[in-house]
Motif scaffolding. Structure first.
Motif, PDB file in Angstrom:
ATOM      1  N   GLN A 123      -2.615  12.173  -1.331  1.00 25.74           N
ATOM      2  CA  GLN A 123      -2.865  11.419  -2.559  1.00 25.74           C
ATOM      3  C   GLN A 123      -2.275  10.019  -2.478  1.00 25.74           C
ATOM      4  OE1 GLN A 123      -1.453  13.848  -5.776  1.00 25.74           O
ATOM      5  NE2 GLN A 123      -3.342  15.029  -5.866  1.00 25.74           N
ATOM      6  N   LEU A 124      -1.083   9.896  -1.891  1.00 30.77           N
ATOM      7  CA  LEU A 124      -0.492   8.564  -1.711  1.00 30.77           C
ATOM      8  C   LEU A 124      -1.344   7.715  -0.776  1.00 30.77           C
ATOM      9  CD1 LEU A 124       3.315   9.360  -1.487  1.00 30.77           C
ATOM     10  CD2 LEU A 124       2.153   8.070  -3.259  1.00 30.77           C
ATOM     11  N   TYR A 125      -1.844   8.328   0.290  1.00 27.53           N
ATOM     12  CA  TYR A 125      -2.695   7.609   1.228  1.00 27.53           C
ATOM     13  C   TYR A 125      -3.954   7.101   0.521  1.00 27.53           C
ATOM     14  CZ  TYR A 125      -6.029   6.794   4.953  1.00 27.53           C
ATOM     15  OH  TYR A 125      -6.973   6.227   5.753  1.00 27.53           O
ATOM     16  N   LEU A 126      -4.578   7.976  -0.268  1.00 26.69           N
ATOM     17  CA  LEU A 126      -5.783   7.568  -0.989  1.00 26.69           C
ATOM     18  C   LEU A 126      -5.475   6.461  -1.999  1.00 26.69           C
ATOM     19  CD1 LEU A 126      -7.456  11.028  -1.605  1.00 26.69           C
ATOM     20  CD2 LEU A 126      -8.222   9.240  -0.048  1.00 26.69           C
ATOM     21  N   LEU A 127      -4.341   6.558  -2.665  1.00 28.81           N
ATOM     22  CA  LEU A 127      -3.953   5.537  -3.632  1.00 28.81           C
ATOM     23  C   LEU A 127      -3.719   4.196  -2.947  1.00 28.81           C
ATOM     24  CD1 LEU A 127      -3.125   4.840  -6.552  1.00 28.81           C
ATOM     25  CD2 LEU A 127      -0.789   5.446  -5.901  1.00 28.81           C
ATOM     26  N   ILE A 128      -3.010   4.214  -1.834  1.00 34.31           N
ATOM     27  CA  ILE A 128      -2.720   2.964  -1.117  1.00 34.31           C
ATOM     28  C   ILE A 128      -3.997   2.337  -0.580  1.00 34.31           C
ATOM     29  CG2 ILE A 128      -1.610   2.028   0.954  1.00 34.31           C
ATOM     30  CD1 ILE A 128       0.683   4.041   0.385  1.00 34.31           C
ATOM     31  N   THR A 129      -4.867   3.155   0.018  1.00 33.92           N
ATOM     32  CA  THR A 129      -6.120   2.592   0.538  1.00 33.92           C
ATOM     33  C   THR A 129      -6.985   2.045  -0.592  1.00 33.92           C
ATOM     34  OG1 THR A 129      -7.105   4.795   0.547  1.00 33.92           O
ATOM     35  CG2 THR A 129      -6.195   3.987   2.636  1.00 33.92           C
ATOM     36  N   ASP A 130      -6.956   2.710  -1.737  1.00 33.54           N
ATOM     37  CA  ASP A 130      -7.719   2.216  -2.876  1.00 33.54           C
ATOM     38  C   ASP A 130      -7.158   0.886  -3.369  1.00 33.54           C
ATOM     39  OD1 ASP A 130      -8.201   2.919  -6.293  1.00 33.54           O
ATOM     40  OD2 ASP A 130      -9.776   2.446  -4.849  1.00 33.54           O
ATOM     41  N   LEU A 131      -5.844   0.783  -3.431  1.00 33.81           N
ATOM     42  CA  LEU A 131      -5.235  -0.482  -3.853  1.00 33.81           C
ATOM     43  C   LEU A 131      -5.567  -1.619  -2.889  1.00 33.81           C
ATOM     44  CD1 LEU A 131      -1.711   0.704  -5.060  1.00 33.81           C
ATOM     45  CD2 LEU A 131      -3.570  -0.173  -6.461  1.00 33.81           C
ATOM     46  N   ILE A 132      -5.509  -1.320  -1.608  1.00 38.43           N
ATOM     47  CA  ILE A 132      -5.839  -2.344  -0.602  1.00 38.43           C
ATOM     48  C   ILE A 132      -7.303  -2.759  -0.745  1.00 38.43           C
ATOM     49  CG2 ILE A 132      -6.131  -2.733   1.879  1.00 38.43           C
ATOM     50  CD1 ILE A 132      -3.622  -0.976   2.268  1.00 38.43           C
ATOM     51  N   ALA A 133      -8.188  -1.784  -0.915  1.00 33.46           N
ATOM     52  CA  ALA A 133      -9.607  -2.099  -1.063  1.00 33.46           C
ATOM     53  C   ALA A 133      -9.860  -2.907  -2.332  1.00 33.46           C
ATOM     54  CB  ALA A 133     -10.423  -0.810  -1.079  1.00 33.46           C
ATOM     55  N   GLU A 134      -9.179  -2.551  -3.414  1.00 31.97           N
ATOM     56  CA  GLU A 134      -9.358  -3.274  -4.668  1.00 31.97           C
ATOM     57  C   GLU A 134      -8.897  -4.722  -4.535  1.00 31.97           C
ATOM     58  OE1 GLU A 134     -10.922  -2.220  -7.318  1.00 31.97           O
ATOM     59  OE2 GLU A 134     -10.565  -4.092  -8.364  1.00 31.97           O
ATOM     60  N   ARG A 135      -7.766  -4.948  -3.899  1.00 29.71           N
ATOM     61  CA  ARG A 135      -7.290  -6.315  -3.699  1.00 29.71           C
ATOM     62  C   ARG A 135      -8.236  -7.098  -2.795  1.00 29.71           C
ATOM     63  NH1 ARG A 135      -0.714  -5.876  -3.353  1.00 29.71           N
ATOM     64  NH2 ARG A 135      -0.466  -5.224  -5.507  1.00 29.71           N
ATOM     65  N   HIS A 136      -8.761  -6.430  -1.792  1.00 29.70           N
ATOM     66  CA  HIS A 136      -9.716  -7.086  -0.897  1.00 29.70           C
ATOM     67  C   HIS A 136     -10.976  -7.483  -1.671  1.00 29.70           C
ATOM     68  CE1 HIS A 136     -11.582  -8.132   2.876  1.00 29.70           C
ATOM     69  NE2 HIS A 136     -12.620  -7.360   2.579  1.00 29.70           N
ATOM     70  N   ARG A 137     -11.460  -6.581  -2.529  1.00 33.28           N
ATOM     71  CA  ARG A 137     -12.634  -6.882  -3.347  1.00 33.28           C
ATOM     72  C   ARG A 137     -12.364  -8.032  -4.309  1.00 33.28           C
ATOM     73  NH1 ARG A 137     -13.042  -1.511  -5.287  1.00 33.28           N
ATOM     74  NH2 ARG A 137     -13.326  -0.361  -3.403  1.00 33.28           N
ATOM     75  N   GLN A 138     -11.184  -8.035  -4.896  1.00 29.39           N
ATOM     76  CA  GLN A 138     -10.847  -9.119  -5.815  1.00 29.39           C
ATOM     77  C   GLN A 138     -10.788 -10.449  -5.078  1.00 29.39           C
ATOM     78  OE1 GLN A 138      -7.180  -7.956  -7.628  1.00 29.39           O
ATOM     79  NE2 GLN A 138      -8.161  -6.549  -9.082  1.00 29.39           N
ATOM     80  N   ARG A 139     -10.256 -10.422  -3.859  1.00 35.53           N
ATOM     81  CA  ARG A 139     -10.149 -11.651  -3.092  1.00 35.53           C
ATOM     82  C   ARG A 139     -11.531 -12.183  -2.748  1.00 35.53           C
ATOM     83  NH1 ARG A 139      -7.788 -11.165   2.465  1.00 35.53           N
ATOM     84  NH2 ARG A 139      -7.259  -9.170   1.568  1.00 35.53           N
ATOM     85  N   LEU A 140     -12.427 -11.310  -2.401  1.00 37.23           N
ATOM     86  CA  LEU A 140     -13.778 -11.749  -2.038  1.00 37.23           C
ATOM     87  C   LEU A 140     -14.670 -11.933  -3.267  1.00 37.23           C
ATOM     88  CD1 LEU A 140     -14.441  -9.464   1.047  1.00 37.23           C
ATOM     89  CD2 LEU A 140     -13.759 -11.862   1.035  1.00 37.23           C
ATOM     90  N   GLN A 141     -14.268 -11.376  -4.383  1.00 38.10           N
ATOM     91  CA  GLN A 141     -15.024 -11.426  -5.637  1.00 38.10           C
ATOM     92  C   GLN A 141     -16.468 -10.975  -5.441  1.00 38.10           C
ATOM     93  OE1 GLN A 141     -14.510 -15.343  -7.212  1.00 38.10           O
ATOM     94  NE2 GLN A 141     -12.436 -14.932  -7.895  1.00 38.10           N
ATOM     95  N   GLN A 142     -16.578  -9.835  -4.782  1.00 41.23           N
ATOM     96  CA  GLN A 142     -17.893  -9.258  -4.549  1.00 41.23           C
ATOM     97  C   GLN A 142     -17.896  -7.820  -5.048  1.00 41.23           C
ATOM     98  OE1 GLN A 142     -18.535  -9.476  -0.375  1.00 41.23           O
ATOM     99  NE2 GLN A 142     -19.129 -11.620  -0.401  1.00 41.23           N
ATOM    100  N   LYS A 143     -19.082  -7.356  -5.323  1.00 40.70           N
ATOM    101  CA  LYS A 143     -19.222  -5.956  -5.678  1.00 40.70           C
ATOM    102  C   LYS A 143     -19.055  -5.121  -4.413  1.00 40.70           C
ATOM    103  CE  LYS A 143     -22.313  -6.720  -9.534  1.00 40.70           C
ATOM    104  NZ  LYS A 143     -23.632  -6.460 -10.089  1.00 40.70           N
ATOM    105  N   PRO A 144     -18.617  -3.887  -4.562  1.00 36.71           N
ATOM    106  CA  PRO A 144     -18.498  -3.030  -3.380  1.00 36.71           C
ATOM    107  C   PRO A 144     -19.870  -2.828  -2.727  1.00 36.71           C
ATOM    108  CG  PRO A 144     -17.920  -1.823  -5.371  1.00 36.71           C
ATOM    109  CD  PRO A 144     -18.189  -3.238  -5.768  1.00 36.71           C
ATOM    110  N   HIS A 145     -19.869  -2.821  -1.419  1.00 30.81           N
ATOM    111  CA  HIS A 145     -21.119  -2.718  -0.663  1.00 30.81           C
ATOM    112  C   HIS A 145     -21.625  -1.277  -0.665  1.00 30.81           C
ATOM    113  CE1 HIS A 145     -24.117  -3.346   2.401  1.00 30.81           C
ATOM    114  NE2 HIS A 145     -23.598  -2.355   3.090  1.00 30.81           N
TER     115      HIS A 145
END
Length: 117
Positions: free
Chosen positions: A33-55
């Motif tokens: 669960q921690l792994y999934l949470l961390i990967t989700d946070l990283i993905a969310e920050r990456h999406r915010q940085r690119l300001q794109q919808k998830p592919h």
């Protein structure tokens, strides 16, 4: 003080073993669960940085191919499942169920956060 019979000693040892296994399963569940949470946070920050919808793949068969491949691994035999995934089918299904519950809770929390419900 009366001595324990062999059956009682074995039962006591089995309880201790079961308790140890349950504790290890909780630890593994928490780590996943921690792994999934961390990967989700990283993905969310990456999406915010690119300001794109998830592919999402344009080809819907792409995901169906992945699902079919995973089903083939799981449903073929317990030996194949263990050789490919390094866990037996029951454990893998339990992990999938726990992951699915985590995703459902996360979706619900997101919906509440953005007032979709």
């Amino acid at each position: 003080m009366a001595r324990l019979t062999k059956r009682e000693r074995r039962k006591k040892a089995n309880r201790k073993t079961l308790l140890a296994v349950l504790c290890m399963m909780r630890v593994v569940n928490t780590v996943l669960q921690l792994y999934l949470l961390i990967t989700d946070l990283i993905a969310e920050r990456h999406r915010q940085r690119l300001q794109q919808k998830p592919h999402l793949h344009a080809n819907p068969n792409y995901y169906q191919h992945q699902i079919d491949s995973l089903n083939r691994l799981i449903r073929q035999s317990d030996t194949t499942c263990h050789n490919q995934l390094r866990v037996n089918r029951h454990t893998f299904m339990t992990l999938c169920h726990d992951a699915a519950l985590s995703v459902v809770v996360e979706i619900y929390q997101t919906a509440v956060k953005f007032n979709y419900l």
